[in-house]
Design an enzyme around this catalytic site. Structure first.
Site, PDB file in Angstrom:
ATOM      1  N   CYS A  83       0.837  -1.200   0.000  1.00 21.13           N
ATOM      2  CA  CYS A  83       0.000   0.000   0.000  1.00 21.13           C
ATOM      3  C   CYS A  83       0.869   1.246   0.000  1.00 21.13           C
ATOM      4  CB  CYS A  83      -0.926   0.006   1.226  1.00 21.13           C
ATOM      5  SG  CYS A  83      -1.934   1.490   1.383  1.00 21.13           S
ATOM      6  N   CYS A 138      -0.255   6.200   6.997  1.00 21.23           N
ATOM      7  CA  CYS A 138      -1.564   5.824   7.525  1.00 21.23           C
ATOM      8  C   CYS A 138      -1.407   5.011   8.807  1.00 21.23           C
ATOM      9  CB  CYS A 138      -2.325   5.006   6.478  1.00 21.23           C
ATOM     10  SG  CYS A 138      -3.892   4.326   7.062  1.00 21.23           S
ATOM     11  N   CYS A 187      -2.610   0.164   9.439  1.00 23.97           N
ATOM     12  CA  CYS A 187      -1.829  -1.085   9.441  1.00 23.97           C
ATOM     13  C   CYS A 187      -0.456  -0.851  10.063  1.00 23.97           C
ATOM     14  CB  CYS A 187      -1.647  -1.618   8.017  1.00 23.97           C
ATOM     15  SG  CYS A 187      -3.188  -2.091   7.185  1.00 23.97           S
ATOM     16  N   CYS A 214      -8.287   1.322   0.214  1.00 18.20           N
ATOM     17  CA  CYS A 214      -7.682   0.546   1.298  1.00 18.20           C
ATOM     18  C   CYS A 214      -7.618  -0.918   0.875  1.00 18.20           C
ATOM     19  CB  CYS A 214      -8.504   0.700   2.573  1.00 18.20           C
ATOM     20  SG  CYS A 214      -7.908  -0.332   3.938  1.00 18.20           S
ATOM     21  N   GLN A 225     -17.883  -9.373  14.008  1.00 17.37           N
ATOM     22  CA  GLN A 225     -16.464  -9.552  13.710  1.00 17.37           C
ATOM     23  C   GLN A 225     -16.124  -9.043  12.312  1.00 17.37           C
ATOM     24  OE1 GLN A 225     -14.000 -10.365  15.558  1.00 17.37           O
ATOM     25  NE2 GLN A 225     -14.752 -11.569  17.284  1.00 17.37           N
ATOM     26  N   TYR A 276     -21.438 -10.534  26.486  1.00 18.04           N
ATOM     27  CA  TYR A 276     -21.009  -9.725  25.333  1.00 18.04           C
ATOM     28  C   TYR A 276     -21.356 -10.469  24.034  1.00 18.04           C
ATOM     29  CZ  TYR A 276     -18.029  -8.226  29.256  1.00 18.04           C
ATOM     30  OH  TYR A 276     -17.539  -7.864  30.494  1.00 18.04           O
ATOM     31  N   GLU A 287     -26.118  -8.851  26.420  1.00 19.68           N
ATOM     32  CA  GLU A 287     -25.555  -7.831  25.534  1.00 19.68           C
ATOM     33  C   GLU A 287     -26.093  -6.468  25.948  1.00 19.68           C
ATOM     34  OE1 GLU A 287     -23.853  -5.424  22.914  1.00 19.68           O
ATOM     35  OE2 GLU A 287     -23.274  -7.523  23.138  1.00 19.68           O
ATOM     36  N   ASP A 322     -16.657 -12.672  25.667  1.00 21.77           N
ATOM     37  CA  ASP A 322     -15.987 -12.107  24.492  1.00 21.77           C
ATOM     38  C   ASP A 322     -16.042 -10.585  24.627  1.00 21.77           C
ATOM     39  OD1 ASP A 322     -14.881 -11.518  22.061  1.00 21.77           O
ATOM     40  OD2 ASP A 322     -16.442 -12.468  20.851  1.00 21.77           O
ATOM     41  N   CYS A 360      -9.788  -9.854  22.373  1.00 22.61           N
ATOM     42  CA  CYS A 360      -9.162  -9.080  21.298  1.00 22.61           C
ATOM     43  C   CYS A 360      -7.986  -8.255  21.822  1.00 22.61           C
ATOM     44  CB  CYS A 360     -10.189  -8.179  20.619  1.00 22.61           C
ATOM     45  SG  CYS A 360     -10.989  -6.994  21.720  1.00 22.61           S
TER      46      CYS A 360
END
Length: 449
Positions: free
Chosen positions: A67, A73, A76, A154, A282, A308, A329, A375, A402
């Site tokens: 990229c 940017c 990433c 992107c 996700q 969650y 949730e 989660d 995560c």
């Protein structure tokens, strides 16, 4: 300038080395195993921030980033590493957090499940918008700032989403919208969010704005939808999400459907799942299917508590192992969709409860539960929730994370309360190729006293 050997990386994508005086040096653009001449950007008492000036001995898995916006940017962090090395780095990050923060003994490497797609995998992209005179800029934020990098495309989102983005970008650049000014907290359009399903076969456009569109403004947006629909038949709807608050939170609590539909439909495994523009889903659908299938394989027992739960995507996979599931949730539209998804997929024994997990779950709710599945967002679980689970003596806790740092913190709290981390269960799933973000699955089991 100083020459350093880089022995590992941190979760921000910086290489880590050691200066001659013993201080830790965080190096932008370096990879593990490399020797580089670095230029100091900032010095602190205990560490140094630096960037690569010249690579003396390069990693055999270094590559030229595909990229052209990569070096500015902030989206990433790992495009300069071959994909095999990216997966190794993510497994290392998870193991390092469990050792350093959690105090766990991790022997060997944690297996990393690679993404089926290295590029064009993301089903969601959020583009900040900022005023520039009478027009505006859109793109991604520059690393460590709120300066817009005006990317034209992107490579990690699908082609159809990129084409829709290009049209919206052109309108913003030529003053078709009143764009947000962060300094004065004025202007209307703050973010553009594009969500996709089925590799772009369905698109949803969300304009995050400072106020509801009324009167002529709404009529203009309806015409915009009609214009876009002609060019993009896959566009399901146009939604305005209202967020008048200052700060870094993108999505507000109110959404207005301008025209079309306010949801997309994705298929994971044998399940059909609807989700809207604001609910969590996700970002890598293919990888989510692999992660959910693995997580479900670790579950034992007939009565589950899932916290969650989002729109019920993982719930669907868990339902094939359980007799009853209570799913919790906090986001209202996600709760409604979780109920609808459960009904459509004929999930029996499902109860969906709205509320924050730490406020909803009481010790009595855990009686008879065989496994708690969590989660949480990056902040991890509230400490009070971990304490409630720990004192309940639930046999198993399945943790999907995560953020390796908060996983390590919460797992250590459970360990101290009598749970053991099942080392064989540990898996890293690369949900976000080209970035340092990683999902980790861990099973903790209560030890017999």
């Amino acid at each position: 300038m100083e020459q350093l050997y880089i022995d590992r990386m941190n979760s921000a994508g910086q290489g880590i080395g050691r200066a001659a005086d013993g201080r830790t040096v965080f190096v932008e653009g370096a990879l593990p195993g490399e020797t580089a001449v670095v230029a100091v950007r900032q010095e602190k008492k205990s560490y140094i921030q630096a960037r690569v000036e010249r690579v003396v001995e390069a990693s055999p898995e270094r590559r030229e980033p595909p990229c052209r916006w990569y070096r500015s940017c902030g989206g990433c962090q790992l495009q300069h590493a071959e994909y095999t090395l990216q997966c190794q780095i993510k497994a290392m990050l998870a193991a390092d957090a469990l050792r350093r923060i959690g105090g766990f003994e991790i022997d060997g490497e944690i297996p990393c499940v690679p993404s089926r797609s290295e590029w064009r995998y993301r089903n969601k992209a959020s583009f900040p918008v900022r005023a520039r005179g009478r027009a505006g800029d859109i793109g991604f934020f520059k690393r460590g700032s709120h300066e817009i990098v005006p990317v034209d495309r992107c490579p990690v989102i699908c082609d159809r989403a990129n084409k829709l983005y290009a049209v919206i970008k052109n309108m913003i650049n030529y003053g078709r919208f009143c764009c947000y000014d962060e300094k004065s907290n004025s202007g209307w359009l703050r973010h553009v969010v594009i969500r996709s399903a089925r590799d772009g076969e369905e698109l949803l456009l969300i304009l995050v704005a400072a106020a509801r569109p009324e009167g002529g403004a709404r009529e203009s947006l309806e015409r915009l939808y009609d214009h876009l629909k002609e060019r993009f038949p896959e566009l399901r709807g146009l939604v305005v999400n209202v967020n008048p608050d200052e700060g870094n939170v993108i999505i507000g609590t109110e959404s207005v459907l301008v025209k079309g539909e306010d949801r997309l439909t994705e298929r994971l495994g044998n399940f059909r799942l609807d989700y809207d523009g604001t609910s969590f889903f996700q970002a890598n659908s293919e990888q989510a299917e692999q992660l959910f299938a693995y997580a479900a394989s670790l579950v034992e027992g007939q009565n589950l508590l899932e916290l969650y739960c989002g729109v019920g995507a993982l719930t669907a996979f868990l339902s094939r192992k359980a007799k009853t599931i209570t799913a919790v949730e906090v986001w209202p539209s996600a709760v409604a969709l979780a109920r609808e998804n459960g009904e459509f997929n004929r999930i029996e024994g499902l109860t969906v409860v709205q509320g924050a997990a730490e406020n909803v779950v009481a010790p009595a709710d855990l009686e008879g539960i065989d496994c708690v599945v969590v989660d949480p967002p990056r902040a991890g679980c509230d400490k009070s929730l971990i304490e409630t689970i720990a004192t309940s003596r639930v046999p198993r806790v399945l943790y999907i994370s995560c953020n390796p740092a908060t996983l390590a913190r919460d797992a250590a709290l459970l360990r101290d309360a009598g749970y053991a981390l099942d080392m064989d269960s540990l898996r890293v799933f690369d949900m976000f190729p080209q970035t340092c973000h990683v999902e980790t699955v861990a099973l903790l089991q209560r030890q017999k006293s």
